[in-house]
Write a protein that holds these residues in place. Structure first.
Motif, PDB file in Angstrom:
ATOM      1  N   MET A 189       0.817  -1.212   0.000  1.00  0.00           N
ATOM      2  CA  MET A 189       0.000   0.000   0.000  1.00  0.00           C
ATOM      3  C   MET A 189       0.855   1.268   0.000  1.00  0.00           C
ATOM      4  O   MET A 189       0.319   2.383   0.083  1.00  0.00           O
ATOM      5  CB  MET A 189      -0.906   0.009   1.230  1.00  0.00           C
ATOM      6  N   GLU A 190       2.157   1.125  -0.089  1.00  0.00           N
ATOM      7  CA  GLU A 190       3.064   2.256   0.046  1.00  0.00           C
ATOM      8  C   GLU A 190       2.717   3.449  -0.854  1.00  0.00           C
ATOM      9  O   GLU A 190       2.712   4.599  -0.392  1.00  0.00           O
ATOM     10  CB  GLU A 190       4.507   1.810  -0.198  1.00  0.00           C
ATOM     11  N   PRO A 191       2.403   3.233  -2.144  1.00  0.00           N
ATOM     12  CA  PRO A 191       2.065   4.390  -2.989  1.00  0.00           C
ATOM     13  C   PRO A 191       0.835   5.146  -2.484  1.00  0.00           C
ATOM     14  O   PRO A 191       0.794   6.373  -2.518  1.00  0.00           O
ATOM     15  CB  PRO A 191       1.802   3.757  -4.361  1.00  0.00           C
ATOM     16  N   VAL A 192      -0.182   4.408  -2.020  1.00  0.00           N
ATOM     17  CA  VAL A 192      -1.397   5.051  -1.524  1.00  0.00           C
ATOM     18  C   VAL A 192      -1.116   5.746  -0.194  1.00  0.00           C
ATOM     19  O   VAL A 192      -1.558   6.878   0.040  1.00  0.00           O
ATOM     20  CB  VAL A 192      -2.524   4.012  -1.347  1.00  0.00           C
ATOM     21  N   LEU A 193      -0.365   5.087   0.682  1.00  0.00           N
ATOM     22  CA  LEU A 193      -0.047   5.684   1.976  1.00  0.00           C
ATOM     23  C   LEU A 193       0.764   6.966   1.818  1.00  0.00           C
ATOM     24  O   LEU A 193       0.709   7.858   2.667  1.00  0.00           O
ATOM     25  CB  LEU A 193       0.733   4.687   2.842  1.00  0.00           C
ATOM     26  N   LEU A 195       0.160   9.327  -0.055  1.00  0.00           N
ATOM     27  CA  LEU A 195      -0.770  10.443  -0.205  1.00  0.00           C
ATOM     28  C   LEU A 195      -1.209  10.984   1.148  1.00  0.00           C
ATOM     29  O   LEU A 195      -1.709  12.108   1.242  1.00  0.00           O
ATOM     30  CB  LEU A 195      -1.996   9.988  -1.000  1.00  0.00           C
ATOM     31  N   PHE A 196      -1.035  10.195   2.196  1.00  0.00           N
ATOM     32  CA  PHE A 196      -1.451  10.591   3.531  1.00  0.00           C
ATOM     33  C   PHE A 196      -0.271  10.947   4.435  1.00  0.00           C
ATOM     34  O   PHE A 196      -0.456  11.500   5.510  1.00  0.00           O
ATOM     35  CB  PHE A 196      -2.218   9.446   4.207  1.00  0.00           C
ATOM     36  N   GLU A 197       0.930  10.609   4.011  1.00  0.00           N
ATOM     37  CA  GLU A 197       2.087  10.621   4.904  1.00  0.00           C
ATOM     38  C   GLU A 197       2.370  11.975   5.545  1.00  0.00           C
ATOM     39  O   GLU A 197       2.788  12.056   6.695  1.00  0.00           O
ATOM     40  CB  GLU A 197       3.330  10.133   4.157  1.00  0.00           C
ATOM     41  N   MET A 303       1.001  15.168  -7.323  1.00  0.00           N
ATOM     42  CA  MET A 303       1.970  14.183  -7.795  1.00  0.00           C
ATOM     43  C   MET A 303       2.938  13.813  -6.687  1.00  0.00           C
ATOM     44  O   MET A 303       3.378  14.661  -5.920  1.00  0.00           O
ATOM     45  CB  MET A 303       2.758  14.715  -8.992  1.00  0.00           C
ATOM     46  N   THR A 304       3.254  12.544  -6.591  1.00  0.00           N
ATOM     47  CA  THR A 304       4.337  12.090  -5.720  1.00  0.00           C
ATOM     48  C   THR A 304       5.216  11.157  -6.547  1.00  0.00           C
ATOM     49  O   THR A 304       4.737  10.447  -7.423  1.00  0.00           O
ATOM     50  CB  THR A 304       3.817  11.320  -4.485  1.00  0.00           C
ATOM     51  N   LYS A 305       6.503  11.178  -6.263  1.00  0.00           N
ATOM     52  CA  LYS A 305       7.430  10.265  -6.925  1.00  0.00           C
ATOM     53  C   LYS A 305       8.325   9.619  -5.872  1.00  0.00           C
ATOM     54  O   LYS A 305       8.752  10.275  -4.923  1.00  0.00           O
ATOM     55  CB  LYS A 305       8.284  10.988  -7.967  1.00  0.00           C
TER      56      LYS A 305
END
Length: 326
Positions: A189-193, A195-197, A303-305
């Motif tokens: 779930m790292e990519p989705v998490l 967005l909340f980090e 966007m996150t990378k």
């Protein structure tokens, strides 16, 4: 489209002024700005590579759409977000996975996952983790993954004897329980998490922030290692009025070297390395970095990378993730 995140700009000394006039004297506070029933769709691109002796091989890559929805609020003020991932297109498949297994992968990819966050949207736990693990166990995913890995070993080692294959099969079965674990679900779930980090975080532009936590690395997603995390935010403003000001947040992770050596030795031993090889294992070099772009006027994190690289005994493992708001 509903906006997922909002950013409040509070200028130091309590003086209110625009970001473009004085971008350096500002604090970026990131908080959750959802209403019950709001949702947003994201596209996630991810790829893993292995580089050895100058050859780069794409291990796997895929594109998926993820729908996030705020579905409930708890009495203590916590929020429940439902994440519905859906595989859109498997760009490259170098895993050796047969067509019959792909339906299993797509089935596990579409298991709804519910995230419990605090009022600001910072993730506290996976709310329905027991149900998720039960669905993973019944999906046939574990047997498929173990068979894929055994077939891959056969292809890479055509000289392997029946004894070698039996040993590899036994080793793979020893990690069966690790493939259906809370830790691995969090890793997937790292990519989705991501967005909340940063939710609930306030950072002064140009300042550096450090903290300590436990994180896993790409070659050992089920093992948690002590790490130092450094974060820094920079405000970017543009003269062109058509371009909104952006906040660029960079998060770097430095792992504990002694624990990295221990993990490397454990992986080598499980792979059948002899004592001489174990004595000469070099310290893995791990690079772990997130880039976050936040549009300050609307508060949208669009966007996150993510770049993760592990170099161990000359072999490079890379993972690249890009998440974009649709």
């Amino acid at each position: 489209m509903k906006r997922l995140f909002a950013a409040i700009l509070t200028v130091l000394f309590g003086v209110s002024m625009s970001l473009a006039q004085n971008p350096k004297d500002s604090v970026v506070s990131i908080y959750n700005n959802w209403g019950l029933g709001d949702n947003a769709k994201y596209e996630i691109l991810s790829a893993e590579y292995e580089i050895s002796n100058g050859d780069t091989v794409c291990i796997s890559a895929n594109r998926q759409m993820v729908l996030l929805s705020l579905v409930d609020t708890l009495q203590n003020g916590d929020l429940i977000f439902r994440c519905n991932p859906s595989v859109k297109d498997r760009i490259v498949d170098k895993t050796g996975m047969a067509e019959s297994y792909k339906s299993i992968v797509e089935k596990t990819d579409t298991i709804p996952i519910e995230l419990q966050t605090d009022f600001y949207g910072s993730v506290k736990d996976i709310y329905n983790i027991d149900d998720v693990l039960e669905q993973l166990k019944s999906s046939g995913m574990v047997d498929a993954v173990l068979e894929v890995q055994l077939n891959k070993y056969k292809q890479e080692h055509p000289e392997a004897t029946e004894k070698d294959l039996a040993k590899m099969s036994q080793m793979l079965n020893s990690v069966r329980n690790m493939l259906v674990s809370k830790e691995l679900v969090y890793k997937d779930m790292e990519p989705v998490l991501s967005l909340f980090e940063l939710n609930g975080v306030a950072m002064v532009s140009g300042m550096e922030y450090k903290g300590n936590l436990k994180k896993s690395i790409i070659v050992a997603p089920n093992i948690q290692i002590d790490a130092e995390v450094t974060s820094k935010v920079e405000i970017c403003s543009f003269d062109n009025s058509d371009l909104a000001a952006l906040a660029n947040v960079v998060v770097d992770t430095k792992y504990d070297e002694k624990q990295l050596i221990s993990v490397a030795a454990d992986l080598a031993e499980k792979a059948g390395a002899n004592s001489q090889i174990l004595e000469n294992i070099s310290v893995p070099v791990v690079t772990d970095r997130w880039y976050y772009w936040i549009e300050l006027e609307s508060g949208t994190r669009y966007m996150t990378k993510y770049y993760n690289e592990c170099v161990m005994n000359g072999v490079v493992r890379q993972k690249v993730i890009s998440v974009e708001l649709q």
